[in-house]
Scaffold this active site. Structure first.
Site, mmCIF file in Angstrom:
data_model
loop_
_atom_site.group_PDB
_atom_site.id
_atom_site.type_symbol
_atom_site.label_atom_id
_atom_site.label_comp_id
_atom_site.label_asym_id
_atom_site.label_seq_id
_atom_site.Cartn_x
_atom_site.Cartn_y
_atom_site.Cartn_z
ATOM 1 N N HIS A 42 0.852 -1.240 -0.078
ATOM 2 C CA HIS A 42 0.138 0.137 0.046
ATOM 3 C C HIS A 42 0.769 1.260 -0.050
ATOM 4 O O HIS A 42 0.268 2.200 0.309
ATOM 5 C CB HIS A 42 -0.916 -0.107 1.114
ATOM 6 C CG HIS A 42 -1.978 -0.974 1.059
ATOM 7 N ND1 HIS A 42 -2.961 -1.448 2.290
ATOM 8 C CD2 HIS A 42 -2.298 -1.980 0.128
ATOM 9 C CE1 HIS A 42 -3.612 -2.354 1.806
ATOM 10 N NE2 HIS A 42 -3.542 -2.655 0.648
ATOM 11 N N GLU A 50 -8.024 -12.065 17.460
ATOM 12 C CA GLU A 50 -9.158 -12.737 17.413
ATOM 13 C C GLU A 50 -9.321 -13.609 16.271
ATOM 14 O O GLU A 50 -8.472 -13.377 15.205
ATOM 15 C CB GLU A 50 -10.376 -11.940 17.843
ATOM 16 C CG GLU A 50 -10.404 -10.875 17.011
ATOM 17 C CD GLU A 50 -11.405 -9.809 17.274
ATOM 18 O OE1 GLU A 50 -12.153 -9.138 16.596
ATOM 19 O OE2 GLU A 50 -11.542 -9.503 18.793
#
Ligand SMILES: [Zn+2]
Length: 250
Positions: free
Chosen positions: A118, A214
């Protein structure tokens, strides 16, 4: 911390490893994604500033936003996760980083081969002649800077709606196809085309290890998912790699 034996066996035998990293690893250095961030820029979404039309309409404002982000990034430091990745360079034949982050923290931590999907907030280029500028090359006066040729200088960052840099993407795909272990760190890897990188590794036979806070969409496709902070987990892995490979990790 206990690791799966299968993972330790891979770690012992691997020659080439790749780290595919995203916002999560930078968040542990205090760099936010500027979504819902408070303060000055809270009312604008990144999408509204990080795009070419916004830049053409209001280059001064887009520059001011990037100067603000540069300041935060310059005041931040690579964390233990960035450092562990750089340290592993002495334990493996090849350690390549492919990152979606623009903050330059992998290089500052000492990683030598970094593909930036990016862009990089420290780099800029002229829209007219393509001349490259380091952010330190000019003093910011509150206005969007101009090149000697009169063209506008923009940050060398992939904005919303723009293509990823072909060479960095191709190099990342090649590294992914060629590695023994791919670590996916701090990214749910759901935004295409960058999300392809871990899948390329998986289908080429690499062992894919996810290190995220997570569970993500990647969890069921990875060979091994380790949940927790990369700044805590990666140093343990670096240490382990050093021990079981009997090579010194600085
Ligand atoms: Zn120019």
């Amino acid at each position: 911390m206990e690791f799966k034996k299968e993972f330790l066996d891979k770690l012992r035998c691997a020659d080439k490893i790749v780290f595919f990293t995203g916002a999560g690893i930078s968040a542990e250095s205090g760099i936010s994604t500027f979504r819902g961030a408070d303060g000055l820029w809270s009312k604008l979404k990144p999408e509204e500033l990080a795009n070419f039309d916004a830049f053409l309409r209001n280059p001064d404002m887009v520059w001011e936003w990037y100067q603000y982000r540069r300041k935060i990034i310059n005041e931040s430091q690579p964390n233990a996760g960035h450092k562990a990745i750089a340290d592993m360079q002495s334990a493996f034949e090849s350690v390549i980083v492919s990152t979606q982050n623009i903050d330059n923290l992998h290089r500052r931590a000492g990683s030598k081969t970094v593909y930036e999907l990016h862009g990089n907030i420290e780099r800029n280029y002229c829209l007219n002649c393509g001349k490259k500028f380091d952010s330190k090359d000019f003093s910011y006066t509150g206005k969007a800077p101009l090149c000697d040729c009169g063209g506008r200088i923009r940050p060398d960052i992939v904005w919303f709606g723009e293509f990823l840099p072909e060479d960095e993407f191709a190099a990342s795909e090649k590294a992914a196809a060629d590695c023994d272990i791919m670590f996916v760190v701090g990214t749910s890897a759901v935004v295409y085309p960058a999300a392809q990188i871990p899948l390329v590794a998986r289908s080429a036979g690499a062992y894919v290890v996810e290190v995220n806070m997570e569970e993500t969409d990647l969890s069921r496709r990875a060979n091994y998912s380790i949940l927790g902070k990369s700044g805590e987990i990666l140093p343990i892995i670096a240490n382990m790699a050093s021990q079981i490979r009997n090579k010194e990790v600085k």
